[in-house]
Motif scaffolding. Sequence first.
Motif, PDB file in Angstrom:
ATOM      1  N   SER A  40       0.827  -1.207   0.000  1.00 49.37           N
ATOM      2  CA  SER A  40       0.000   0.000   0.000  1.00 49.37           C
ATOM      3  C   SER A  40       0.859   1.253   0.000  1.00 49.37           C
ATOM      4  CB  SER A  40      -0.923   0.004   1.224  1.00 49.37           C
ATOM      5  OG  SER A  40      -1.861  -1.052   1.150  1.00 49.37           O
ATOM      6  N   ILE A  41       1.908   1.270   0.828  1.00 48.50           N
ATOM      7  CA  ILE A  41       2.793   2.433   0.875  1.00 48.50           C
ATOM      8  C   ILE A  41       3.444   2.651  -0.490  1.00 48.50           C
ATOM      9  CG2 ILE A  41       4.839   3.442   1.947  1.00 48.50           C
ATOM     10  CD1 ILE A  41       4.239   1.806   4.422  1.00 48.50           C
ATOM     11  N   LEU A 114      15.286   4.978   3.773  1.00 52.97           N
ATOM     12  CA  LEU A 114      14.606   3.710   4.029  1.00 52.97           C
ATOM     13  C   LEU A 114      13.273   3.949   4.719  1.00 52.97           C
ATOM     14  CD1 LEU A 114      17.600   1.542   5.315  1.00 52.97           C
ATOM     15  CD2 LEU A 114      16.775   1.812   2.964  1.00 52.97           C
ATOM     16  N   ILE A 115      12.293   3.115   4.390  1.00 52.53           N
ATOM     17  CA  ILE A 115      10.985   3.155   5.031  1.00 52.53           C
ATOM     18  C   ILE A 115      10.678   1.763   5.572  1.00 52.53           C
ATOM     19  CG2 ILE A 115       8.505   3.508   4.702  1.00 52.53           C
ATOM     20  CD1 ILE A 115       9.183   5.511   2.503  1.00 52.53           C
ATOM     21  N   VAL A 116      10.318   1.721   6.843  1.00 49.87           N
ATOM     22  CA  VAL A 116      10.002   0.470   7.521  1.00 49.87           C
ATOM     23  C   VAL A 116       8.582   0.577   8.079  1.00 49.87           C
ATOM     24  CG1 VAL A 116      10.599  -1.070   9.425  1.00 49.87           C
ATOM     25  CG2 VAL A 116      12.412   0.103   8.157  1.00 49.87           C
ATOM     26  N   SER A 117       7.710  -0.333   7.694  1.00 48.91           N
ATOM     27  CA  SER A 117       6.343  -0.362   8.208  1.00 48.91           C
ATOM     28  C   SER A 117       6.166  -1.619   9.048  1.00 48.91           C
ATOM     29  CB  SER A 117       5.334  -0.356   7.054  1.00 48.91           C
ATOM     30  OG  SER A 117       4.016  -0.419   7.545  1.00 48.91           O
ATOM     31  N   LEU A 118       5.834  -1.427  10.330  1.00 46.11           N
ATOM     32  CA  LEU A 118       5.763  -2.540  11.274  1.00 46.11           C
ATOM     33  C   LEU A 118       4.322  -2.754  11.749  1.00 46.11           C
ATOM     34  CD1 LEU A 118       8.923  -1.752  13.421  1.00 46.11           C
ATOM     35  CD2 LEU A 118       8.729  -3.181  11.367  1.00 46.11           C
ATOM     36  N   ARG A 119       3.906  -3.983  11.764  1.00 52.86           N
ATOM     37  CA  ARG A 119       2.554  -4.359  12.171  1.00 52.86           C
ATOM     38  C   ARG A 119       2.607  -5.179  13.452  1.00 52.86           C
ATOM     39  NH1 ARG A 119      -1.344  -8.029   8.253  1.00 52.86           N
ATOM     40  NH2 ARG A 119      -3.219  -8.073   9.570  1.00 52.86           N
ATOM     41  N   GLU A 204      -0.667   0.026  11.718  1.00 48.28           N
ATOM     42  CA  GLU A 204      -2.052   0.325  12.103  1.00 48.28           C
ATOM     43  C   GLU A 204      -2.373   1.809  11.948  1.00 48.28           C
ATOM     44  OE1 GLU A 204      -0.678  -3.408  13.999  1.00 48.28           O
ATOM     45  OE2 GLU A 204       0.138  -1.392  13.860  1.00 48.28           O
ATOM     46  N   SER A 205      -1.402   2.674  12.247  1.00 44.61           N
ATOM     47  CA  SER A 205      -1.608   4.116  12.088  1.00 44.61           C
ATOM     48  C   SER A 205      -1.744   4.488  10.625  1.00 44.61           C
ATOM     49  CB  SER A 205      -0.441   4.885  12.719  1.00 44.61           C
ATOM     50  OG  SER A 205      -0.342   4.625  14.101  1.00 44.61           O
ATOM     51  N   MET A 206      -1.032   3.777   9.782  1.00 40.27           N
ATOM     52  CA  MET A 206      -1.091   4.060   8.360  1.00 40.27           C
ATOM     53  C   MET A 206      -2.491   3.828   7.802  1.00 40.27           C
ATOM     54  SD  MET A 206       1.070   2.232   5.343  1.00 40.27           S
ATOM     55  CE  MET A 206       0.017   0.777   5.405  1.00 40.27           C
ATOM     56  N   GLY A 212      -2.107  11.485   7.302  1.00 40.85           N
ATOM     57  CA  GLY A 212      -1.137  11.911   8.295  1.00 40.85           C
ATOM     58  C   GLY A 212       0.174  11.158   8.167  1.00 40.85           C
ATOM     59  N   GLU A 213       0.091   9.862   7.934  1.00 39.33           N
ATOM     60  CA  GLU A 213       1.309   9.070   7.776  1.00 39.33           C
ATOM     61  C   GLU A 213       2.031   9.413   6.475  1.00 39.33           C
ATOM     62  OE1 GLU A 213       2.694   6.666  10.133  1.00 39.33           O
ATOM     63  OE2 GLU A 213       1.407   8.109  11.146  1.00 39.33           O
TER      64      GLU A 213
END
Length: 285
Positions: A40-41, A114-119, A204-206, A212-213
């Motif tokens: 998605s990002i 770098l972009i890191v998305s953590l769930r 989850e915030s994304m 906002g993210e």
Amino acid sequence: MSTRRMVGHLLAPVRSRIGSRRGMTPGYLIVGTKRGGSTSIAHWISQHPQVAPCRLAKGTHYFDVNFQRGWQWYLSSFEPPTDGVQITGEASPYYMFHPLSIERIAAALPDVRLIVSLREPVARAWSHHQYETQQGFENLPFAEAIALEGERVEGEEEKIRTNPRYESYAHRHHTYLQRGHYAEQLERIYRHFSPEQVLVMRSESMFTDPQGELARVWSHLGLTPVHLDGLDRFKATHAPLDIPRALHERLTDYYRPWNERLEQLPGVGFTWNGQQTKRTGHGDR
């Protein structure tokens, strides 16, 4: 000459031109995590008018399983510079977990962002198992798969480090628990990159506040802020996590020290500890 050989002969010059066409050097990489929202990002970033998307849709997997293809092949996966475009990049969520990827990225792209998305790691593990099952890479139920994970992947990281051309099926597809050891993976990133180069996002915030993210993403990449329409179609689907309560609680406890260790790292500032983990989740697009 057979029809197949004739077609191959006619297409050879075209393939050669595509493979040799040098594109922009990537300025950003979405490195993880699997089932954490990286798709998605990547899609959202590609909609920014100052971004040239990767030619291979989401990403190349160059720094993990396609490294032997070489640097020129990698650059051919991106568009050449055009007016108004400031940056290009890709998303390959195996980069964060693969034993050699971060070292390779640092050597080739020392200034990359770098972009890191953590769930939440229990939901991530469950979603990962569902995905591998649907893709035909897993035939064990969730509880059995995580019970056998240590046995399945034993020695695989060492094999990858010993033979960089070795592609481990188990390490890529069956590491449901280990991929949730986010602190260990982020610490490895910080051994090669400054925290200022790394944007850590809470998955989850994304999905609850995508605009906002994304404002954080635009700032991180040095892009002009834009408002993207239609992001609601990428919000959480809230598929149920069909995990027995006792197993769910055990996994939550298992990840507690990992989450606490993660919270202390630069650029994080969030945790899932102390919160009631909803037994619902969203799929990584």
